[in-house]
Design a protein around this motif. Structure first.
Motif, PDB file in Angstrom:
ATOM      1  N   PRO A   1     -42.083  70.624  38.886  1.00  0.00           N
ATOM      2  CA  PRO A   1     -41.535  70.896  37.555  1.00  0.00           C
ATOM      3  C   PRO A   1     -42.483  70.495  36.422  1.00  0.00           C
ATOM      4  O   PRO A   1     -42.088  70.481  35.258  1.00  0.00           O
ATOM      5  N   GLY A   2     -43.719  70.145  36.774  1.00  0.00           N
ATOM      6  CA  GLY A   2     -44.671  69.657  35.784  1.00  0.00           C
ATOM      7  C   GLY A   2     -44.983  68.191  35.980  1.00  0.00           C
ATOM      8  O   GLY A   2     -45.294  67.475  35.026  1.00  0.00           O
TER       9      GLY A   2
ATOM     10  N   SER B   1     -30.853  56.570  43.016  1.00  0.00           N
ATOM     11  CA  SER B   1     -30.645  57.979  42.663  1.00  0.00           C
ATOM     12  C   SER B   1     -30.148  58.122  41.239  1.00  0.00           C
ATOM     13  O   SER B   1     -29.312  57.343  40.778  1.00  0.00           O
ATOM     14  N   VAL B   2     -30.689  59.137  40.531  1.00  0.00           N
ATOM     15  CA  VAL B   2     -30.280  59.455  39.169  1.00  0.00           C
ATOM     16  C   VAL B   2     -30.068  60.961  39.076  1.00  0.00           C
ATOM     17  O   VAL B   2     -30.417  61.707  39.990  1.00  0.00           O
ATOM     18  N   ALA B   3     -29.527  61.432  37.965  1.00  0.00           N
ATOM     19  CA  ALA B   3     -29.255  62.853  37.784  1.00  0.00           C
ATOM     20  C   ALA B   3     -30.537  63.682  37.881  1.00  0.00           C
ATOM     21  O   ALA B   3     -31.635  63.192  37.611  1.00  0.00           O
ATOM     22  N   LYS B   4     -30.380  64.946  38.256  1.00  0.00           N
ATOM     23  CA  LYS B   4     -31.543  65.827  38.421  1.00  0.00           C
ATOM     24  C   LYS B   4     -32.361  65.926  37.134  1.00  0.00           C
ATOM     25  O   LYS B   4     -33.595  65.908  37.167  1.00  0.00           O
TER      26      LYS B   4
ATOM     27  N   ARG C   1     -36.359  65.036  36.623  1.00  0.00           N
ATOM     28  CA  ARG C   1     -37.362  65.918  36.011  1.00  0.00           C
ATOM     29  C   ARG C   1     -38.109  65.194  34.893  1.00  0.00           C
ATOM     30  O   ARG C   1     -39.340  65.307  34.777  1.00  0.00           O
ATOM     31  N   ARG C   2     -37.372  64.440  34.107  1.00  0.00           N
ATOM     32  CA  ARG C   2     -38.022  63.707  33.012  1.00  0.00           C
ATOM     33  C   ARG C   2     -38.984  62.654  33.553  1.00  0.00           C
ATOM     34  O   ARG C   2     -40.088  62.479  33.024  1.00  0.00           O
TER      35      ARG C   2
ATOM     36  N   LEU D   1     -44.090  60.007  34.145  1.00  0.00           N
ATOM     37  CA  LEU D   1     -44.900  59.056  34.906  1.00  0.00           C
ATOM     38  C   LEU D   1     -46.282  59.645  35.159  1.00  0.00           C
ATOM     39  O   LEU D   1     -46.409  60.789  35.593  1.00  0.00           O
ATOM     40  N   GLU D   2     -47.322  58.863  34.905  1.00  0.00           N
ATOM     41  CA  GLU D   2     -48.672  59.376  35.093  1.00  0.00           C
ATOM     42  C   GLU D   2     -49.552  58.330  35.765  1.00  0.00           C
ATOM     43  O   GLU D   2     -49.430  57.133  35.489  1.00  0.00           O
ATOM     44  N   PRO D   3     -50.429  58.760  36.658  1.00  0.00           N
ATOM     45  CA  PRO D   3     -51.269  57.810  37.399  1.00  0.00           C
ATOM     46  C   PRO D   3     -52.045  56.865  36.501  1.00  0.00           C
ATOM     47  O   PRO D   3     -52.193  55.676  36.807  1.00  0.00           O
TER      48      PRO D   3
END
Length: 260
Positions: free
Chosen positions: A155-156, A229-232, A236-237, A242-244
Protein backbone atom coordinates in the motif's frame (compact mmCIF):
# COMPACT_ATOMS: atom_id res chain seq x y z
CA UNK A 1 -16.69 -12.91 27.73
CA UNK A 2 -14.45 -15.43 25.94
CA UNK A 3 -16.06 -18.75 25.14
CA UNK A 4 -13.94 -21.43 26.79
CA UNK A 5 -15.16 -24.19 24.44
CA UNK A 6 -13.95 -22.18 21.45
CA UNK A 7 -10.55 -21.63 23.06
CA UNK A 8 -10.10 -25.32 23.86
CA UNK A 9 -11.02 -26.32 20.32
CA UNK A 10 -8.49 -23.92 18.83
CA UNK A 11 -5.69 -24.98 21.14
CA UNK A 12 -6.31 -28.66 20.51
CA UNK A 13 -6.17 -28.32 16.73
CA UNK A 14 -2.91 -28.31 14.73
CA UNK A 15 -1.16 -24.96 14.19
CA UNK A 16 -2.57 -23.08 11.25
CA UNK A 17 -0.23 -20.28 10.71
CA UNK A 18 3.03 -18.46 11.13
CA UNK A 19 1.76 -15.31 12.70
CA UNK A 20 0.52 -14.44 16.15
CA UNK A 21 3.10 -15.76 18.53
CA UNK A 22 3.38 -19.49 18.16
CA UNK A 23 5.07 -22.40 16.50
CA UNK A 24 4.14 -24.51 13.56
CA UNK A 25 4.51 -27.86 11.88
CA UNK A 26 6.94 -28.86 9.18
CA UNK A 27 4.04 -28.79 6.75
CA UNK A 28 3.27 -25.27 7.88
CA UNK A 29 6.76 -24.18 6.89
CA UNK A 30 6.29 -25.51 3.37
CA UNK A 31 2.79 -24.19 2.85
CA UNK A 32 1.17 -20.83 3.36
CA UNK A 33 0.21 -19.90 6.92
CA UNK A 34 -3.44 -19.85 7.69
CA UNK A 35 -5.05 -18.25 10.70
CA UNK A 36 -4.44 -15.35 13.01
CA UNK A 37 -5.51 -17.44 15.96
CA UNK A 38 -2.42 -19.54 15.34
CA UNK A 39 1.29 -19.40 15.87
CA UNK A 40 3.63 -17.67 13.48
CA UNK A 41 7.26 -17.59 12.47
CA UNK A 42 9.66 -14.94 13.44
CA UNK A 43 13.39 -14.51 13.78
CA UNK A 44 14.96 -11.98 16.16
CA UNK A 45 16.87 -12.44 19.31
CA UNK A 46 16.03 -10.03 22.03
CA UNK A 47 14.99 -6.44 22.36
CA UNK A 48 16.21 -3.45 20.44
CA UNK A 49 18.05 -2.34 23.57
CA UNK A 50 19.87 -5.67 23.85
CA UNK A 51 21.07 -5.37 20.27
CA UNK A 52 21.97 -1.68 20.43
CA UNK A 53 25.69 -0.89 20.72
CA UNK A 54 26.87 0.44 24.07
CA UNK A 55 26.50 4.19 24.26
CA UNK A 56 23.58 4.34 21.82
CA UNK A 57 20.74 3.61 24.22
CA UNK A 58 18.39 6.09 25.80
CA UNK A 59 14.79 6.92 24.94
CA UNK A 60 15.11 10.46 26.28
CA UNK A 61 17.25 11.56 23.32
CA UNK A 62 19.09 14.86 23.80
CA UNK A 63 19.48 16.19 27.35
CA UNK A 64 16.28 17.84 28.52
CA UNK A 65 14.05 16.08 25.97
CA UNK A 66 11.08 14.53 27.83
CA UNK A 67 10.37 10.80 27.75
CA UNK A 68 7.39 9.34 25.96
CA UNK A 69 4.36 9.71 28.27
CA UNK A 70 3.71 6.54 30.25
CA UNK A 71 7.26 5.20 29.94
CA UNK A 72 9.44 5.00 33.03
CA UNK A 73 13.23 5.36 33.01
CA UNK A 74 13.94 1.66 32.32
CA UNK A 75 11.65 1.45 29.29
CA UNK A 76 12.77 4.81 27.92
CA UNK A 77 16.42 3.80 28.28
CA UNK A 78 15.75 0.64 26.27
CA UNK A 79 14.89 2.69 23.17
CA UNK A 80 18.05 3.07 21.03
CA UNK A 81 19.28 6.65 20.73
CA UNK A 82 19.07 6.53 16.94
CA UNK A 83 15.36 5.60 17.02
CA UNK A 84 13.05 8.32 15.71
CA UNK A 85 9.78 6.34 15.57
CA UNK A 86 8.22 4.34 18.39
CA UNK A 87 4.97 2.38 18.33
CA UNK A 88 3.84 2.27 21.97
CA UNK A 89 1.42 -0.54 22.85
CA UNK A 90 -0.11 -0.01 26.29
CA UNK A 91 -2.04 -2.94 27.70
CA UNK A 92 -5.01 -2.26 29.94
CA UNK A 93 -3.69 -4.74 32.53
CA UNK A 94 -1.22 -7.58 33.04
CA UNK A 95 -3.84 -10.17 32.10
CA UNK A 96 -5.96 -8.09 29.75
CA UNK A 97 -6.26 -8.68 25.97
CA UNK A 98 -7.14 -5.01 25.40
CA UNK A 99 -4.58 -2.34 24.63
CA UNK A 100 -3.99 1.04 22.99
CA UNK A 101 -1.47 1.88 20.25
CA UNK A 102 0.13 5.29 19.66
CA UNK A 103 2.78 6.06 17.04
CA UNK A 104 5.34 8.60 18.31
CA UNK A 105 7.80 10.56 16.16
CA UNK A 106 10.92 12.04 17.75
CA UNK A 107 11.76 15.63 16.83
CA UNK A 108 14.28 18.16 18.11
CA UNK A 109 11.80 19.20 20.80
CA UNK A 110 10.76 15.72 21.94
CA UNK A 111 8.43 12.84 21.12
CA UNK A 112 5.31 13.91 19.23
CA UNK A 113 2.25 11.61 19.44
CA UNK A 114 0.16 10.59 16.46
CA UNK A 115 -3.38 9.19 16.63
CA UNK A 116 -4.49 6.75 19.33
CA UNK A 117 -5.88 3.40 18.17
CA UNK A 118 -7.69 0.65 20.10
CA UNK A 119 -5.96 -2.71 19.82
CA UNK A 120 -5.97 -6.33 20.93
CA UNK A 121 -3.11 -8.37 22.35
CA UNK A 122 -2.96 -11.97 23.57
CA UNK A 123 -5.95 -13.89 24.90
CA UNK A 124 -6.66 -14.43 28.61
CA UNK A 125 -3.18 -13.98 30.07
CA UNK A 126 -2.15 -10.70 28.49
CA UNK A 127 1.61 -10.26 28.86
CA UNK A 128 4.77 -12.19 29.71
CA UNK A 129 8.44 -11.40 30.28
CA UNK A 130 9.25 -14.96 29.10
CA UNK A 131 6.89 -15.70 26.22
CA UNK A 132 6.55 -19.40 25.31
CA UNK A 133 4.70 -21.26 22.57
CA UNK A 134 1.03 -21.60 23.43
CA UNK A 135 1.07 -19.49 26.59
CA UNK A 136 -1.46 -17.03 25.14
CA UNK A 137 0.63 -14.06 26.21
CA UNK A 138 2.26 -11.21 24.30
CA UNK A 139 5.99 -10.63 24.97
CA UNK A 140 6.94 -7.60 27.02
CA UNK A 141 9.78 -5.52 25.66
CA UNK A 142 11.25 -3.10 23.15
CA UNK A 143 11.72 -4.61 19.69
CA UNK A 144 12.78 -3.31 16.31
CA UNK A 145 10.36 -3.20 13.35
CA UNK A 146 12.39 -3.79 10.17
CA UNK A 147 10.13 -5.84 7.88
CA UNK A 148 6.56 -5.87 6.59
CA UNK A 149 4.33 -7.84 4.27
CA UNK A 150 0.83 -8.99 3.59
CA UNK A 151 -1.74 -10.75 1.47
CA UNK A 152 -2.65 -7.48 -0.26
CA UNK A 153 -0.34 -5.56 -2.59
CA UNK A 154 2.07 -3.04 -1.10
CA UNK A 155 0.00 0.00 0.00
CA UNK A 156 3.06 2.27 -0.12
CA UNK A 157 5.12 0.74 2.67
CA UNK A 158 8.45 2.38 3.46
CA UNK A 159 9.64 -0.80 5.15
CA UNK A 160 10.63 -3.72 2.89
CA UNK A 161 7.30 -5.31 1.94
CA UNK A 162 6.85 -9.04 1.22
CA UNK A 163 3.67 -9.61 -0.81
CA UNK A 164 2.65 -13.28 -0.64
CA UNK A 165 -0.35 -15.60 -0.66
CA UNK A 166 1.31 -17.14 2.39
CA UNK A 167 -0.44 -14.49 4.48
CA UNK A 168 -3.84 -16.09 3.81
CA UNK A 169 -5.78 -16.48 7.07
CA UNK A 170 -8.95 -18.59 6.84
CA UNK A 171 -10.84 -20.01 9.79
CA UNK A 172 -12.30 -18.39 12.89
CA UNK A 173 -10.90 -16.86 16.06
CA UNK A 174 -11.54 -17.41 19.75
CA UNK A 175 -15.03 -15.88 19.58
CA UNK A 176 -15.94 -17.46 16.26
CA UNK A 177 -15.09 -14.28 14.35
CA UNK A 178 -13.73 -14.74 10.79
CA UNK A 179 -9.97 -14.40 10.51
CA UNK A 180 -9.99 -13.67 6.80
CA UNK A 181 -8.02 -10.49 6.15
CA UNK A 182 -6.10 -10.51 9.44
CA UNK A 183 -2.81 -10.71 7.54
CA UNK A 184 -3.74 -8.36 4.72
CA UNK A 185 -1.01 -6.15 6.22
CA UNK A 186 1.58 -7.11 8.84
CA UNK A 187 4.70 -5.63 10.39
CA UNK A 188 7.09 -8.17 11.90
CA UNK A 189 8.08 -7.55 15.53
CA UNK A 190 11.68 -8.64 16.11
CA UNK A 191 10.90 -11.14 18.84
CA UNK A 192 12.75 -14.44 18.24
CA UNK A 193 13.20 -13.81 14.54
CA UNK A 194 15.95 -12.90 12.10
CA UNK A 195 15.71 -9.22 11.10
CA UNK A 196 15.90 -8.37 7.41
CA UNK A 197 13.80 -11.31 6.24
CA UNK A 198 10.15 -11.82 5.29
CA UNK A 199 7.72 -11.98 8.22
CA UNK A 200 7.08 -15.54 7.00
CA UNK A 201 10.67 -16.60 7.76
CA UNK A 202 10.69 -19.45 10.31
CA UNK A 203 14.14 -18.86 11.81
CA UNK A 204 13.95 -18.90 15.62
CA UNK A 205 17.27 -17.83 17.23
CA UNK A 206 15.93 -18.44 20.76
CA UNK A 207 14.57 -21.86 19.78
CA UNK A 208 11.04 -22.93 18.79
CA UNK A 209 9.87 -23.20 22.39
CA UNK A 210 10.10 -19.43 22.80
CA UNK A 211 7.52 -18.84 20.10
CA UNK A 212 7.80 -16.36 17.27
CA UNK A 213 5.84 -14.78 14.47
CA UNK A 214 4.75 -11.93 16.71
CA UNK A 215 3.35 -9.27 14.41
CA UNK A 216 1.40 -6.07 14.22
CA UNK A 217 -1.52 -7.04 11.99
CA UNK A 218 -5.13 -6.27 11.06
CA UNK A 219 -7.58 -6.62 13.93
CA UNK A 220 -10.23 -9.37 13.64
CA UNK A 221 -12.29 -8.12 16.57
CA UNK A 222 -10.96 -10.29 19.40
CA UNK A 223 -7.73 -11.34 21.20
CA UNK A 224 -4.71 -12.89 19.52
CA UNK A 225 -2.22 -15.64 20.36
CA UNK A 226 0.51 -13.10 21.01
CA UNK A 227 0.40 -10.44 18.28
CA UNK A 228 -0.93 -6.90 18.50
CA UNK A 229 -3.79 -6.06 16.14
CA UNK A 230 -5.25 -2.73 15.00
CA UNK A 231 -7.77 -1.66 12.35
CA UNK A 232 -6.82 -2.09 8.69
CA UNK A 233 -6.72 1.68 8.15
CA UNK A 234 -4.30 1.98 11.07
CA UNK A 235 -2.06 -0.71 9.60
CA UNK A 236 -1.98 1.14 6.27
CA UNK A 237 -0.94 4.30 8.08
CA UNK A 238 1.80 2.48 9.96
CA UNK A 239 3.15 0.98 6.74
CA UNK A 240 3.18 4.37 5.03
CA UNK A 241 4.86 6.05 8.01
CA UNK A 242 7.43 3.66 9.48
CA UNK A 243 10.73 4.01 7.65
CA UNK A 244 14.06 2.18 7.98
CA UNK A 245 16.02 5.42 8.34
CA UNK A 246 14.09 6.26 11.50
CA UNK A 247 14.95 2.86 13.06
CA UNK A 248 11.40 2.22 14.34
CA UNK A 249 10.71 0.13 17.43
CA UNK A 250 7.66 -1.14 19.25
CA UNK A 251 7.49 -0.65 23.03
CA UNK A 252 4.91 -3.12 24.29
CA UNK A 253 3.51 -4.12 27.65
CA UNK A 254 0.86 -3.38 30.25
CA UNK A 255 0.73 0.13 31.71
CA UNK A 256 2.32 -0.62 35.10
CA UNK A 257 5.27 -2.43 33.45
CA UNK A 258 5.81 0.36 30.93
CA UNK A 259 6.00 2.87 33.77
CA UNK A 260 8.96 1.02 35.30
Amino acid sequence: MIRRRTVVALLASPPLLTGCGGGGTAAGRRAAPTAAARPAPGPASGTAAERAPQGTRGGRGAPGVPRIPGLGPKRAAAIPERCRQAVVVTGRGKNSPLSTVVLYQRTATGWQPGPTWPAHNALLHGWSAHHLVGDLRSPLGVYTLPDAGGLLPDPGSRLPYHHSRGFHSPGTGFEGEPLEGSFDYVVAIDYNRRPGTSPLDWTRPLGPGRGGGVWLHVDHGDPTHGCVSVAKSSMRRLLRTLEPGSHPVVVMGYADWLAG
